[in-house]
Write an enzyme that holds these catalytic residues in place. Structure first.
Site, PDB file in Angstrom:
ATOM      1  N   ARG A   2      43.902  37.086  38.623  1.00 40.74           N
ATOM      2  CA  ARG A   2      45.335  37.182  38.377  1.00 40.74           C
ATOM      3  C   ARG A   2      45.689  38.056  37.177  1.00 40.74           C
ATOM      4  O   ARG A   2      46.592  38.888  37.252  1.00 40.74           O
ATOM      5  CB  ARG A   2      45.933  35.785  38.105  1.00 40.74           C
ATOM      6  CG  ARG A   2      46.299  35.021  39.312  1.00 40.74           C
ATOM      7  CD  ARG A   2      46.139  33.554  39.033  1.00 40.74           C
ATOM      8  NE  ARG A   2      44.713  33.288  38.903  1.00 40.74           N
ATOM      9  CZ  ARG A   2      43.923  32.991  39.931  1.00 40.74           C
ATOM     10  NH1 ARG A   2      44.423  32.871  41.118  1.00 40.74           N
ATOM     11  NH2 ARG A   2      42.624  32.803  39.784  1.00 40.74           N
ATOM     12  N   THR A   3      45.002  37.845  36.061  1.00 41.10           N
ATOM     13  CA  THR A   3      45.435  38.546  34.846  1.00 41.10           C
ATOM     14  C   THR A   3      45.265  40.049  35.009  1.00 41.10           C
ATOM     15  O   THR A   3      46.185  40.828  34.761  1.00 41.10           O
ATOM     16  CB  THR A   3      44.666  38.014  33.614  1.00 41.10           C
ATOM     17  OG1 THR A   3      44.865  36.605  33.563  1.00 41.10           O
ATOM     18  CG2 THR A   3      45.179  38.640  32.326  1.00 41.10           C
TER      19      THR A   3
ATOM     20  N   LYS B 279      24.417  49.390  27.404  1.00 48.89           N
ATOM     21  CA  LYS B 279      23.466  50.297  26.735  1.00 48.89           C
ATOM     22  C   LYS B 279      23.459  50.060  25.232  1.00 48.89           C
ATOM     23  O   LYS B 279      22.782  50.776  24.499  1.00 48.89           O
ATOM     24  CB  LYS B 279      23.858  51.759  26.997  1.00 48.89           C
ATOM     25  CG  LYS B 279      23.889  52.165  28.449  1.00 48.89           C
ATOM     26  CD  LYS B 279      24.300  53.644  28.533  1.00 48.89           C
ATOM     27  CE  LYS B 279      24.533  54.096  29.944  1.00 48.89           C
ATOM     28  NZ  LYS B 279      25.208  55.414  29.955  1.00 48.89           N
TER      29      LYS B 279
ATOM     30  N   ARG C 138      40.019  41.613  28.140  1.00 46.88           N
ATOM     31  CA  ARG C 138      39.530  40.224  28.176  1.00 46.88           C
ATOM     32  C   ARG C 138      38.094  40.230  27.695  1.00 46.88           C
ATOM     33  O   ARG C 138      37.270  40.995  28.203  1.00 46.88           O
ATOM     34  CB  ARG C 138      39.614  39.663  29.604  1.00 46.88           C
ATOM     35  CG  ARG C 138      38.897  38.346  29.735  1.00 46.88           C
ATOM     36  CD  ARG C 138      39.203  37.658  31.041  1.00 46.88           C
ATOM     37  NE  ARG C 138      40.560  37.135  31.058  1.00 46.88           N
ATOM     38  CZ  ARG C 138      41.046  36.406  32.054  1.00 46.88           C
ATOM     39  NH1 ARG C 138      40.307  36.137  33.122  1.00 46.88           N
ATOM     40  NH2 ARG C 138      42.281  35.931  31.992  1.00 46.88           N
TER      41      ARG C 138
ATOM     42  N   HIS D 187      45.313  33.071  25.030  1.00 43.35           N
ATOM     43  CA  HIS D 187      45.720  33.837  26.209  1.00 43.35           C
ATOM     44  C   HIS D 187      47.237  34.011  26.111  1.00 43.35           C
ATOM     45  O   HIS D 187      47.995  33.415  26.859  1.00 43.35           O
ATOM     46  CB  HIS D 187      45.330  33.044  27.460  1.00 43.35           C
ATOM     47  CG  HIS D 187      45.253  33.866  28.712  1.00 43.35           C
ATOM     48  ND1 HIS D 187      45.855  35.104  28.839  1.00 43.35           N
ATOM     49  CD2 HIS D 187      44.664  33.599  29.910  1.00 43.35           C
ATOM     50  CE1 HIS D 187      45.620  35.554  30.068  1.00 43.35           C
ATOM     51  NE2 HIS D 187      44.895  34.672  30.725  1.00 43.35           N
TER      52      HIS D 187
HETATM   53  C1  NCD Z   1      42.739  31.287  33.005  1.00 45.27           C
HETATM   54  C2  NCD Z   1      41.885  32.039  32.002  1.00 45.27           C
HETATM   55  O1  NCD Z   1      41.239  33.020  32.332  1.00 45.27           O
HETATM   56  O2  NCD Z   1      41.926  31.596  30.855  1.00 45.27           O
HETATM   57  N1  NCD Z   1      43.090  32.027  34.123  1.00 45.27           N
HETATM   58  C3  NCD Z   1      44.119  32.939  34.051  1.00 45.27           C
HETATM   59  O3  NCD Z   1      44.087  33.866  33.278  1.00 45.27           O
HETATM   60  N2  NCD Z   1      45.148  32.767  34.864  1.00 45.27           N
HETATM   61  C4  NCD Z   1      42.280  29.925  33.276  1.00 45.27           C
HETATM   62  C5  NCD Z   1      40.858  29.643  33.669  1.00 45.27           C
HETATM   63  O4  NCD Z   1      40.002  30.519  33.748  1.00 45.27           O
HETATM   64  O5  NCD Z   1      40.584  28.471  33.920  1.00 45.27           O
END
Ligand code: NCD
Length: 301
Positions: free
Chosen positions: A54-55, A83, A104, A132
């Site tokens: 999703r993100t 590397k 991320r 997040h």
């Molecule tokens: C979450 C995350 O990656 O922190 N997912 C998200 O970004 N919608 C929650 C999770 O991984 O459980």
């Protein structure tokens, strides 16, 4: 508002939140009319070093709906980091290719390090078990759509893995800007909300009681973050601590909302999805207009 990076929910004032929420609503209108060319010629670099559906996809969709383009790196095994390249170097390079970077990382604090070295805005898409912040804004947007936040009492219960789940860390900070919100943290002791995110007045519970189900206006459930447990035996002990079923969700008020950042594993049965309280798919959808607003803001558009 001047927005350089989005690194932590700490950075937002109430005024910022109001502005981002109203810009997100405008973006939703733009989306419904087929998108815009506001970011024509701009490139989003998406660097995702932990799994994401999703993100990353909603960040990419947001940029494409604004008329921009995307370059992405989604698997660290195909990255020069394998590397031995350090994050600082990767960021300097990608900052020379793209106009904004969504990142991320596996470790808490790395988005902040990226921001120190980046010539372009950094959007933190999750830093390990840290924060997040962009998720907390789409969560807030979803709550505002369904509740009168700030003007009447609202009981919000966070349920599940509150220690390693980064979404609740950021969302708890954001919600504290609104009057009348009562937070309760429902989790086994070993995965309770860390002290740094708690305030006096918050309620702590180790069980998901009928009373919590009946009185909550918002229940924000989370996945047990298996990959972040140091002790897998402990994970197996708590993994099924709370399961949402049509029976217990049926105890919730009809106007209450059941949220979850997704992915869910077994903590919400699929048979719950059709109940009126289930809002997690709509919540995920809201990631697009909210991230469109954030991209436009950091690019000064
Ligand atoms: C979450 C995350 O990656 O922190 N997912 C998200 O970004 N919608 C929650 C999770 O991984 O459980």
């Amino acid at each position: 508002m001047e927005l350089k990076h989005v690194l932590s929910a700490d950075q937002f004032t109430r005024k910022d939140l109001d502005h981002i929420m109203s810009r997100s609503a405008d973006m939703e209108d733009i989306l419904n009319k087929g998108g815009s060319k506001l970011c024509n010629g701009s490139i989003l670099g998406a660097l995702f070093y932990e799994p994401s559906t999703r993100t990353r996809l909603s960040f990419e969709t947001a940029m494409l709906r604004l008329g921009g383009n995307v370059v992405s790196e989604t698997d660290v095994t195909f990255s020069s980091q394998t590397k031995g390249e350090v994050l600082e170097d990767t960021i300097r390079m990608v900052g020379g290719y793209a106009d904004v970077i969504a990142i991320r990382t596996k470790t808490k604090g790395q988005a902040g390090i990226a921001a120190e070295y980046s010539p372009v805005p950094i959007l933190n898409g999750g830093d390990g078990a840290g924060e997040h912040p962009t998720q907390s804004l789409l969560d807030l947007y979803t709550i505002i759509k369904h509740h009168k936040i700030g003007s009447e009492p609202l009981q919000v219960s966070f349920v599940g893995d509150l220690k390693y789940g980064r979404t609740v860390h950021s969302l708890s900070k954001v919600l504290r800007h609104y009057e009348g919100i009562e937070l309760s943290f429902v989790a086994p002791e070993v995965i309770q909300m860390p002290e740094e995110y708690r305030k006096s007045g918050d309620k702590i519970s180790y069980e998901l009681t009928d009373e919590i189900l009946q009185t909550a206006d918002v229940i924000y459930d989370t996945r047990m973050q298996q990959e972040r447990f140091e002790d897998q035996k402990m994970f197996r002990k708590v993994r099924d601590a709370f399961i949402f079923t049509p029976e217990n969700v049926g105890l919730m008020k009809p106007a209450a909302t059941l949220m979850h950042p997704l992915p869910r594993v077994n903590e919400i049965k699929q048979s719950v999805d059709t109940l009126s309280q289930a809002k997690y798919f709509e919540q995920a959808q809201n990631g697009v207009p909210v991230r469109m607003a954030l991209i436009a803001e950091v690019l000064g558009k």
